[in-house]
Design an enzyme around this catalytic site. Structure first.
Site, PDB file in Angstrom:
ATOM      1  N   SER A 190       0.804  -1.229   0.000  1.00  0.00           N
ATOM      2  CA  SER A 190       0.000   0.000   0.000  1.00  0.00           C
ATOM      3  C   SER A 190       0.830   1.269   0.000  1.00  0.00           C
ATOM      4  CB  SER A 190      -0.933   0.015   1.217  1.00  0.00           C
ATOM      5  OG  SER A 190      -0.199  -0.087   2.420  1.00  0.00           O
TER       6      SER A 190
ATOM      7  N   ASP B 111      -4.339   7.333   8.566  1.00  0.00           N
ATOM      8  CA  ASP B 111      -5.129   6.348   9.288  1.00  0.00           C
ATOM      9  C   ASP B 111      -4.208   5.652  10.288  1.00  0.00           C
ATOM     10  OD1 ASP B 111      -3.642   4.503   7.791  1.00  0.00           O
ATOM     11  OD2 ASP B 111      -5.261   4.065   6.390  1.00  0.00           O
TER      12      ASP B 111
ATOM     13  N   HIS C  72      -1.097   4.256   7.663  1.00  0.00           N
ATOM     14  CA  HIS C  72      -0.493   4.986   6.554  1.00  0.00           C
ATOM     15  C   HIS C  72      -0.270   6.464   6.866  1.00  0.00           C
ATOM     16  CE1 HIS C  72      -2.825   1.563   4.848  1.00  0.00           C
ATOM     17  NE2 HIS C  72      -1.671   1.354   4.243  1.00  0.00           N
TER      18      HIS C  72
END
Length: 363
Positions: A41, A337, A340
């Site tokens: 990610s 979040d 991240h």
């Protein structure tokens, strides 16, 4: 919070000395033709939008500060580090996802991301997330290479690949899931150290695979201080310990991250000695993130222990959504979040690469 510092080692010092032996260019242009990114990610710019997985960032509030204010699938409130890196190198403003249905041939010529949020080096990590593993990402790269050859011809395509920058960013999910969240998976390895050796051996094989495909410049990112991710601080705070109900970085998990990064540098050093016609570099993300966590005011942050989305303690992916409250100013937060970074955090991370990485890969 107790002071936690990255201990320098011979490979880190050697790498930095080697990087600093090249003059730093103040120009944003470079001789890098394209960027091809592989991993999780941290570099997924929207590939997971095409999969039935919980690991998706294609919904608000993700992307709220993106130029279009639209959720692209990037796991942040806006741009991610690979976008800033592409801009620093003077290639383009954003690195698109290969599986973006709107991707054009011209987009492809200057690079794309094959990254898949939730991915890992360990196939058990990939199976849990139901996303693309590194082998699948490599197969898509081979597919893209055929497409590039059809557009510009074999000779020019080979030149693009030879002068491209290949970025690999992966490994954090393996440690998160298999070492900490689902530690029963460690039984067959016996220790985290042995598991790290398993991961790094597979990662080394992937790097060699990129080399075999013609890659001339490869950058491999280490893992962050995993113990300082908001989700890990939350879990640590509810477990009986001296820091019970207090938010502190998990020192042991950070020590594990440092050990992994040290071993990764050893593998890169070995690969560089074996593959003399390719540049393989280590991208240290641990040190700048740790510095941001410990000295927030230095970077204009007011919060580095919680995410901006929701409570900032556990939310990510589907549970970071439009029903969650959002902090007033994400640029004041290191984390978007519970895992991240914010766009601001990623921009600082990319700038750290400019200081010692860019002179090496563009020479």
């Amino acid at each position: 919070m107790a002071s936690i510092t990255m201990k320098p080692n011979s490979f880190t010092l050697l790498t930095i000395f080697f990087f600093l032996s090249f003059p730093i260019s103040t120009s944003s242009s470079s001789n890098v033709s394209a960027i091809f990114a592989f991993g999780d990610s941290t570099i997924d710019s929207g590939n997971n939008n095409r999969f039935r997985t919980l690991f998706r960032g294609d919904h608000l509030p993700y992307g709220r500060d993106f130029p279009s204010h639209f959720p692209t699938g990037r796991f942040s409130n806006g741009k991610i580090a690979i976008d800033y890196l592409a801009n620093i190198l003077g290639i383009k403003d954003l690195l698109p996802a290969y599986l973006d249905p709107h991707l054009t041939d011209q987009d492809l010529l200057t690079g794309v991301s094959f990254g898949s949020g939730g991915s890992g080096i360990d196939m058990s990590t990939v199976a849990l997330a139901r996303v693309m593993d590194l082998s699948t990402q490599f197969e898509l790269f081979e597919e893209s290479l055929q497409r590039i050859r059809r557009v510009v011809g074999v000779e020019k395509a080979n030149n693009i690949i030879e002068n491209a920058l290949f970025v690999v960013s992966i490994g954090t999910n393996d440690m998160l899931y298999n070492a900490y969240l689902l530690p029963a998976n460690m039984i067959r390895y016996g220790s985290i150290s042995v598991y790290q050796d398993f991961l790094l051996q597979n990662l080394q094989s992937f790097i060699q695979r990129l080399y075999g495909a013609g890659a001339g410049r490869i950058v491999v990112a280490g893992v962050p201080p995993i113990g300082c991710l908001p989700i890990q601080m939350t879990i640590s705070s509810i477990l009986p310990s001296f820091h019970w109900l207090h938010r502190h970085c998990n020192v042991q998990q950070n020590t594990d991250s440092e050990a992994y990064n040290y071993k990764l540098q050893s593998h890169i050093h070995l690969l560089q000695s074996m593959l003399t016609d390719v540049k393989v570099a280590y991208f240290d993300i641990y040190t700048p993130i740790m510095d941001m966590v410990q000295y927030p005011a230095k970077y204009g942050f007011v919060q580095t222990l919680e995410g901006c989305c929701g409570t900032g303690l556990l939310e990510m992916g589907p549970v970071c959504n439009v029903f969650d409250p959002i902090c007033m100013d994400p640029s004041k937060y290191l984390f978007w979040d519970a895992v991240h970074l914010t766009q601001r955090g990623y921009s600082i991370l990319a700038e750290s690469g400019r200081q010692y990485l860019i002179p090496y890969i563009t020479s």
